[in-house]
Design an enzyme around this catalytic site. Sequence first.
Site, PDB file in Angstrom:
ATOM      1  CE  LYS A   1      -3.071   2.703   3.052  1.00  0.00           C
ATOM      2  NZ  LYS A   1      -3.927   2.734   4.265  1.00  0.00           N
TER       3      LYS A   1
ATOM      4  CE  LYS B   1      -6.212   9.188   8.032  1.00  0.00           C
ATOM      5  NZ  LYS B   1      -6.815   8.019   8.688  1.00  0.00           N
TER       6      LYS B   1
ATOM      7  CG  ASP C   1      -9.621   7.830   6.789  1.00  0.00           C
ATOM      8  OD1 ASP C   1      -8.559   7.731   6.137  1.00  0.00           O
ATOM      9  OD2 ASP C   1      -9.662   8.101   8.002  1.00  0.00           O
TER      10      ASP C   1
ATOM     11  CD  GLU D   1      -6.559   5.343   2.584  1.00  0.00           C
ATOM     12  OE1 GLU D   1      -7.516   5.534   3.348  1.00  0.00           O
ATOM     13  OE2 GLU D   1      -5.415   5.072   2.990  1.00  0.00           O
TER      14      GLU D   1
ATOM     15  NE  ARG E   1     -10.641  -0.923   4.572  1.00  0.00           N
ATOM     16  CZ  ARG E   1     -11.133  -0.953   5.804  1.00  0.00           C
ATOM     17  NH1 ARG E   1     -12.272  -1.570   6.065  1.00  0.00           N
ATOM     18  NH2 ARG E   1     -10.498  -0.365   6.786  1.00  0.00           N
TER      19      ARG E   1
HETATM   20  N1  BES Z   1      -3.955   4.704   6.949  1.00  0.00           N
HETATM   21  C1  BES Z   1      -5.053   4.467   7.804  1.00  0.00           C
HETATM   22  C2  BES Z   1      -4.750   3.476   8.914  1.00  0.00           C
HETATM   23  C3  BES Z   1      -3.707   3.866   9.919  1.00  0.00           C
HETATM   24  C4  BES Z   1      -4.075   4.372  11.141  1.00  0.00           C
HETATM   25  C5  BES Z   1      -2.368   3.689   9.666  1.00  0.00           C
HETATM   26  C6  BES Z   1      -3.131   4.706  12.076  1.00  0.00           C
HETATM   27  C7  BES Z   1      -1.397   4.024  10.615  1.00  0.00           C
HETATM   28  C8  BES Z   1      -1.786   4.516  11.815  1.00  0.00           C
HETATM   29  C9  BES Z   1      -6.236   3.927   7.018  1.00  0.00           C
HETATM   30  O1  BES Z   1      -6.311   4.334   5.695  1.00  0.00           O
HETATM   31  C10 BES Z   1      -7.477   4.426   7.684  1.00  0.00           C
HETATM   32  O2  BES Z   1      -7.687   5.603   7.648  1.00  0.00           O
HETATM   33  N2  BES Z   1      -8.265   3.525   8.277  1.00  0.00           N
HETATM   34  C11 BES Z   1      -9.460   3.877   8.939  1.00  0.00           C
HETATM   35  C12 BES Z   1     -10.524   2.914   8.502  1.00  0.00           C
HETATM   36  C13 BES Z   1     -11.904   3.329   8.848  1.00  0.00           C
HETATM   37  C14 BES Z   1     -12.309   4.559   8.093  1.00  0.00           C
HETATM   38  C15 BES Z   1     -12.859   2.206   8.542  1.00  0.00           C
HETATM   39  C16 BES Z   1      -9.199   3.793  10.437  1.00  0.00           C
HETATM   40  O3  BES Z   1      -8.453   2.924  10.880  1.00  0.00           O
HETATM   41  O4  BES Z   1      -9.726   4.631  11.165  1.00  0.00           O
HETATM   42 ZN    ZN Z   2      -4.548   4.906   4.806  1.00  0.00          ZN
HETATM   43 MN    MN Z   3      -7.375   6.172   5.475  1.00  0.00          MN
END
Ligand code: BES
Ligand code: ZN
Ligand code: MN
Length: 488
Positions: free
Chosen positions: A255, A267, A338, A340, A342
């Site tokens: 990724k 975010k 967010d 994204e 996956r």
């Molecule tokens: N890149 C983030 C996940 C992440 C979080 C990586 C903290 C490193 C540290 C990912 O794209 C994300 O934003 N995931 C969301 C998913 C949710 C929207 C279902 C998350 O974990 O909040």
């Molecule tokens: Zn991400």
């Molecule tokens: Mn994200």
Amino acid sequence: MRITFGAFPAAPVGTVAVGLWRGRRPTAPVAAVDLDGGLRRRLKRLDFDGDEGETELFLAPAAPLESLVVFGLGKRRKLDSPRLRRIGGALLDELDESRAVKATVLLDLDPAQVAELAYGLQLKSYRPLRKYRTKFDPDDEDDVLPVLDEVVIACAEPEAAAARYAAREAVAQGVFLARDLTDEPGNVLGPEEFSDRARLLETLGVEVTVLDDAAIAAAGLNLLAAVGMGSGRPPRLVLLRWRGATGRPLVLVGKGITFDSGGISIKFDDEDMDAMKGDMAGAAAVIGAMRAIAGRKAKAHVCGVLALAENMPSGRAQRPGDVVRSFSGQTVEVIDTDAEGRLVLADTLAWAATTLKPGAMVDIATLTGAVEEVLGDPYAGLYANDDGLARRLLKHAKAEAEPLWRLPLTESCDEDVKSDIADLRNCAWGEVPDNDDAARFLGRFIPEGLPWAHIDMAGKEWADEDDPLCPETATGFGVRLFDALAGG
Ligand code: BES
Ligand code: ZN
Ligand code: MN
């Protein structure tokens, strides 16, 4: 930092390091620097026992020695590779402390052991990016004082140790590449700049193919395109191939979100958004592993695939509720922009499986915040549809000190990722942890019968200060694991 290997000096000079077994049992080199036994008496008074990780610095012990570092080797019987590397890391810290520019380590171990300790020294010697500083910082010791840049390891069979170490050095360079890329700010390293960095691997004999936004659209990688839509910097898909053997390749997919703002589902500030410049750490692990594998000319057929995009909100960004036809033909409802990672991985995994005919495929991603909460330190999450592949990964993860914990691909997530309007939706906010949903979602893009594993490394891309093999910066997590998995 340069590491070279040589014979034992007749009379050690400058900054010198020697090891001590547990119980303060001296190695042969200790005798060479402690002719009158004074050193051992001082160590005794300091309660220095010789345990793994123990180090002591003596400044100006006796001319011609400028400083002397004593390090613990622990129990002789238990001196395996992971421990030798950690000892090397601890030694590096103490040598740094001595402020020498050059140091000599006297080591009466066999060549393979010498190479492992040197590898630990090298991994820990990484210096975080300094190129954006325009002036010296008087409060930062590394800015003001001299920095160690050469270590000579004196040992019994220097040529044999050097030959062993050469392969390790190639892997260290891969780890450093991954650390550098992860730490680069988002404005400097977008998808295109990342793909330019990938092209540099051609000099090592890696075949590099870059799909630009037009090629991504033409190939039908619509999920990758959709995630990149909001940014003025279009996505890229990079294929790296090392043909060190024939047969079906091991395919590694990373990724590579060069910055993750969340997109329209933006975010909140308190999520440390600046750290999301590291949301390409999976892609960094893959390019680093390819650098390692090519650098040591591994007899293995390995492909690395990087899914590169920037996730930004704008008038052209994808919206929550959008439905996108994926490369696989399945349609996906984007509930939350967010989630994204996956999306880009789903298309890239399906594309790689069709195009590259893998023997096995492993992806790695900073995918979910949830996995950090579920596992915490030091584990990254492992999901696999194949027990043999999972076993191999767990074995190498342990040996390389990049620990994984296997989690189940639970069928209960299928309900979560079901959409009312499309075949799938990208997240659920259900009872099941999001990391499980994300893994199960990815599984829907893997062809039947292909051994596949998914590593959720969210949180493992940054080190805290007491990481034994990494200073407090980007870790390059995954490079050593993938290099070991490739073998050859
Ligand atoms: N890149 C983030 C996940 C992440 C979080 C990586 C903290 C490193 C540290 C990912 O794209 C994300 O934003 N995931 C969301 C998913 C949710 C929207 C279902 C998350 O974990 O909040
Ligand atoms: Zn991400
Ligand atoms: Mn994200």
